[in-house]
Motif scaffolding. Structure first.
Motif, short mmCIF file in Angstrom:
data_model
loop_
_atom_site.label_atom_id
_atom_site.label_comp_id
_atom_site.label_asym_id
_atom_site.label_seq_id
_atom_site.Cartn_x
_atom_site.Cartn_y
_atom_site.Cartn_z
N GLN A 49 22.67 -22.08 -8.66
CA GLN A 49 22.89 -23.45 -9.65
C GLN A 49 23.23 -22.83 -10.92
O GLN A 49 23.92 -23.22 -11.74
CB GLN A 49 21.94 -24.30 -9.39
N LYS A 50 22.27 -21.92 -11.50
CA LYS A 50 22.39 -21.39 -12.78
C LYS A 50 23.65 -20.75 -13.20
O LYS A 50 24.14 -20.86 -14.16
CB LYS A 50 21.25 -20.65 -13.13
N GLN A 51 24.07 -19.89 -12.20
CA GLN A 51 25.45 -19.09 -12.30
C GLN A 51 26.55 -20.31 -12.20
O GLN A 51 27.52 -20.29 -12.97
CB GLN A 51 25.80 -18.14 -11.22
N LEU A 52 26.60 -21.30 -11.52
CA LEU A 52 27.30 -22.36 -11.53
C LEU A 52 27.45 -23.05 -12.94
O LEU A 52 28.43 -23.55 -13.34
CB LEU A 52 27.06 -23.30 -10.22
N VAL A 53 26.46 -23.35 -13.33
CA VAL A 53 26.31 -23.89 -14.83
C VAL A 53 26.76 -23.14 -16.01
O VAL A 53 27.47 -23.61 -16.73
CB VAL A 53 24.76 -24.40 -15.20
N ASP A 54 26.52 -21.86 -15.59
CA ASP A 54 27.13 -20.89 -16.58
C ASP A 54 28.55 -20.86 -16.70
O ASP A 54 29.32 -20.88 -17.71
CB ASP A 54 26.35 -19.46 -16.41
N GLU A 55 29.34 -20.91 -15.49
CA GLU A 55 30.66 -20.86 -15.42
C GLU A 55 31.13 -22.16 -15.78
O GLU A 55 32.23 -22.22 -16.41
CB GLU A 55 31.17 -20.75 -13.71
N ARG A 79 17.96 -28.17 -22.51
CA ARG A 79 16.94 -27.14 -23.05
C ARG A 79 17.44 -25.65 -22.24
O ARG A 79 17.37 -24.55 -22.99
CB ARG A 79 15.75 -27.21 -22.33
N TYR A 80 18.37 -25.71 -21.24
CA TYR A 80 18.85 -24.41 -20.90
C TYR A 80 19.82 -23.81 -21.91
O TYR A 80 19.98 -22.55 -22.11
CB TYR A 80 19.86 -24.77 -19.33
N VAL A 81 20.93 -24.70 -22.31
CA VAL A 81 21.75 -24.31 -23.24
C VAL A 81 21.04 -23.57 -24.34
O VAL A 81 21.54 -22.79 -25.00
CB VAL A 81 22.81 -25.43 -23.59
N LYS A 82 20.14 -24.60 -25.14
CA LYS A 82 19.64 -24.24 -26.13
C LYS A 82 18.81 -22.74 -26.07
O LYS A 82 18.96 -21.81 -26.89
CB LYS A 82 18.54 -25.28 -26.67
N HIS A 83 18.51 -22.53 -25.03
CA HIS A 83 17.70 -21.24 -24.73
C HIS A 83 18.53 -20.09 -24.54
O HIS A 83 18.40 -19.16 -25.07
CB HIS A 83 16.88 -21.30 -23.22
N LYS A 84 19.92 -20.42 -24.01
CA LYS A 84 20.91 -19.34 -24.01
C LYS A 84 21.50 -19.24 -25.54
O LYS A 84 21.73 -17.94 -25.49
CB LYS A 84 22.03 -19.90 -23.08
N GLU A 85 21.51 -19.93 -26.21
CA GLU A 85 21.83 -19.78 -27.58
C GLU A 85 21.08 -19.07 -28.38
O GLU A 85 21.32 -18.30 -29.19
CB GLU A 85 22.06 -21.33 -28.37
N THR A 86 19.73 -19.34 -28.12
CA THR A 86 18.57 -18.63 -29.08
C THR A 86 18.70 -17.10 -28.48
O THR A 86 18.18 -16.11 -29.24
CB THR A 86 17.36 -19.03 -28.81
N SER A 87 18.82 -16.70 -27.08
CA SER A 87 18.53 -15.38 -26.73
C SER A 87 19.92 -14.43 -26.84
O SER A 87 19.91 -13.45 -26.47
CB SER A 87 18.58 -15.65 -25.04
#
Length: 88
Positions: A49-55, A79-87
């Protein structure tokens, strides 16, 4: 006495305190003053599901559309998008 026990302090000094969004009963503990749902279960997001969200994010699909398509809450997605941006 009620059969419900506080999930945080194991006290039996609890009272019904309404319902949550899906209709399950909510309780409040008079000892630790926390609110809880006795049979709440955590929902884990799988790696697929995380890979699908990333795509979908790379294709610039909106958060609301991703939420509808995957069944994942918008708050988790934010929260997931914010975490991705900060990483990055």
């Amino acid at each position: 006495m009620s059969a419900v026990v506080c999930r945080y302090c194991q006290s039996e000094n609890v009272v019904k305190y309404g319902r949550i969004h899906n209709g399950k009963k909510r309780y409040m503990c008079y000892d630790c003053h926390r609110q809880f749902t006795p049979d709440a279960q955590k929902k884990y997001i799988s790696e697929e599901q995380k890979q699908l969200v990333d795509e979908m994010l790379t294709k610039r699909v909106s958060i609301a559309a991703i939420s509808r398509a995957t069944g994942i809450s918008k708050s988790w997605l934010y929260r997931y998008v914010k975490h991705k941006e900060t990483s990055i």
